[in-house]
Design an enzyme around this catalytic site. Structure first.
Site, PDB file in Angstrom:
ATOM      1  N   CYS A  25     -76.734 -71.803  15.267  1.00 48.77           N
ATOM      2  CA  CYS A  25     -76.966 -73.255  15.389  1.00 48.77           C
ATOM      3  C   CYS A  25     -76.242 -73.867  16.588  1.00 48.77           C
ATOM      4  O   CYS A  25     -76.781 -74.743  17.276  1.00 48.77           O
ATOM      5  CB  CYS A  25     -76.533 -73.950  14.104  1.00 48.77           C
ATOM      6  SG  CYS A  25     -74.982 -73.335  13.440  1.00 48.77           S
ATOM      7  N   HIS A  67     -73.899 -80.564  14.580  1.00 50.50           N
ATOM      8  CA  HIS A  67     -72.905 -79.863  15.393  1.00 50.50           C
ATOM      9  C   HIS A  67     -72.909 -80.468  16.800  1.00 50.50           C
ATOM     10  O   HIS A  67     -73.964 -80.665  17.393  1.00 50.50           O
ATOM     11  CB  HIS A  67     -73.267 -78.384  15.553  1.00 50.50           C
ATOM     12  CG  HIS A  67     -73.041 -77.545  14.333  1.00 50.50           C
ATOM     13  ND1 HIS A  67     -72.604 -78.029  13.123  1.00 50.50           N
ATOM     14  CD2 HIS A  67     -73.189 -76.202  14.165  1.00 50.50           C
ATOM     15  CE1 HIS A  67     -72.502 -77.018  12.263  1.00 50.50           C
ATOM     16  NE2 HIS A  67     -72.862 -75.903  12.863  1.00 50.50           N
TER      17      HIS A  67
END
Ligand code: A2P
Length: 345
Positions: A129, A254
């Site tokens: 990710c 993130h």
């Protein structure tokens, strides 16, 4: 294409549930959807296109009749089930790290290297990710300017460790509620701990995601993925990269701070020009007017948000930026569903 039978393995997890949501949202051309998880979840009902689907326990023969499986149940499950299913003719899109560095398995961000899907042998790996968050803008920058050196610091949310990570953070926040002043002089023994994160995450940042590199480099396995995956996805075998990965008390999204150097001269304006029409991302970059991306802006949406583009003084080949993506969507589920869409098209 119609008549496609799809399975989601790990359907009850943080990423799996997002995959099911996206298959519905994006009107994925499927005729049948099979939801698979561990025996703990057998019989659980999940909604899909107005119906309640029963979750099945993973068992031998799970892949019979399945054309495409999106698998997000951890590396051990992928290792156990995917090679056999692929040998039987099924296509597997694997969200785990298990096959990412396997030279026989493409590692794909469709906006960057969809061409690598051409050589799959039944398994396609979905990248990490944080790597996706950095590479969606770095791909077009590499094409225009030639990436040669990359330093990143990532600010990774609790959901990167699954729903159990989110629950652990929420429990810690709850335990510390009303006790904030004690955190000025914390008693280490009294801080709430947990099983997912190696230290208290609430009101803290933890500069260790995942585990230490078994080869003793001093990096964590999460940090090594940035360079390994950037080299493979961008096709730059000699790319120098150093990453620091930090867990932050954020539920979803993130962030990555990137410092990149290029073969060709670059400027903040030239970078913005190269990124303005880039697929899968949106520039949110006007410091003066307060436009910059944060995880809460990225949570729940598809695009990677990119801002804080700037050049360090005296280095006409270097660029800094900050990018943010929903780690469960573009960082995982959405990228996997996009790969599956390419595979069935
Ligand atoms: P279950 O919910 O039944 O435990 P997360 O990353 O959010 O923790 O989710 C992990 C996903 O992988 C869940 O859907 C979980 O199912 C599934 N899973 C974990 N271990 C297994 C296993 N051994 N077999 C099948 N599914 C598994």
């Amino acid at each position: 294409v119609n008549g496609v039978r799809v399975a989601v393995v790990g359907a009850t997890g943080a990423v799996g549930r997002e995959i099911v949501r996206l298959l519905e949202e994006r009107a994925f051309p499927l005729d049948d959807l099979v939801l698979v998880a561990s025996a703990r979840s057998e019989g659980r009902q999940l909604a899909f296109r107005g119906e309640e689907l029963s979750v099945r326990a993973l068992a031998d023969g799970w892949h019979e009749g399945i054309d495409v499986a999106l698998v997000s149940a951890g590396a051990a499950v992928s290792r156990e089930i995917l090679p056999q299913a692929a040998a039987a003719g099924m296509l597997g899109v694997d969200n785990s790290p298990e096959f990412r560095m396997d030279p026989a398995v493409p590692l794909v961000i469709p906006e960057i290297n969809a061409h690598d899907l051409a050589w799959h042998r039944g398994i396609v790996a979905n990248p990490n990710c944080t790597a996706i968050t950095a590479l969606v803008p770095l791909g077009p920058l590499h094409r225009s300017f030639g990436l040669r050196f990359l330093v990143t610091s990532s600010y990774q949310s609790a959901s990167g460790s699954g729903m159990k990570g989110v629950r652990e953070l929420a429990e810690q926040v709850e335990k510390l509620r009303g006790d904030e002043e004690s955190l000025l002089h914390p008693d280490p023994g009294a801080l709430p701990g947990g099983e997912v994160f190696p230290r208290t995450l609430a009101y803290n940042v933890v500069p260790v995601c995942a585990s230490p590199d078994p080869n003793g480099s001093g990096f964590t396995t999460e940090e090594l993925k940035m360079g390994d995956e950037a080299r493979k996805i961008l096709g730059i075998p000699n790319l120098e990269c150093a990453a620091t990965a930090v867990r932050v008390p954020v539920v979803a999204g993130h962030g990555v701070s990137a410092y990149a150097r290029f073969d060709a001269p670059i400027s903040a304006d030239a970078a913005r020009e190269a990124l303005r029409e880039a697929p899968g991302m949106r520039l949110v970059d006007d410091l003066e007017s307060g436009a910059f991306p944060t995880p809460l802006d990225a949570a729940g949406i598809d695009e990677v948000l990119v801002g804080r583009i700037r050049q360090p003084a005296g280095d006409g080949h270097a660029l800094l930026f900050f990018s943010v993506a929903d780690n469960l969507r573009k960082g995982a589920a959405l990228n996997a569903v996009q790969i599956a869409e390419h595979l069935v098209a």
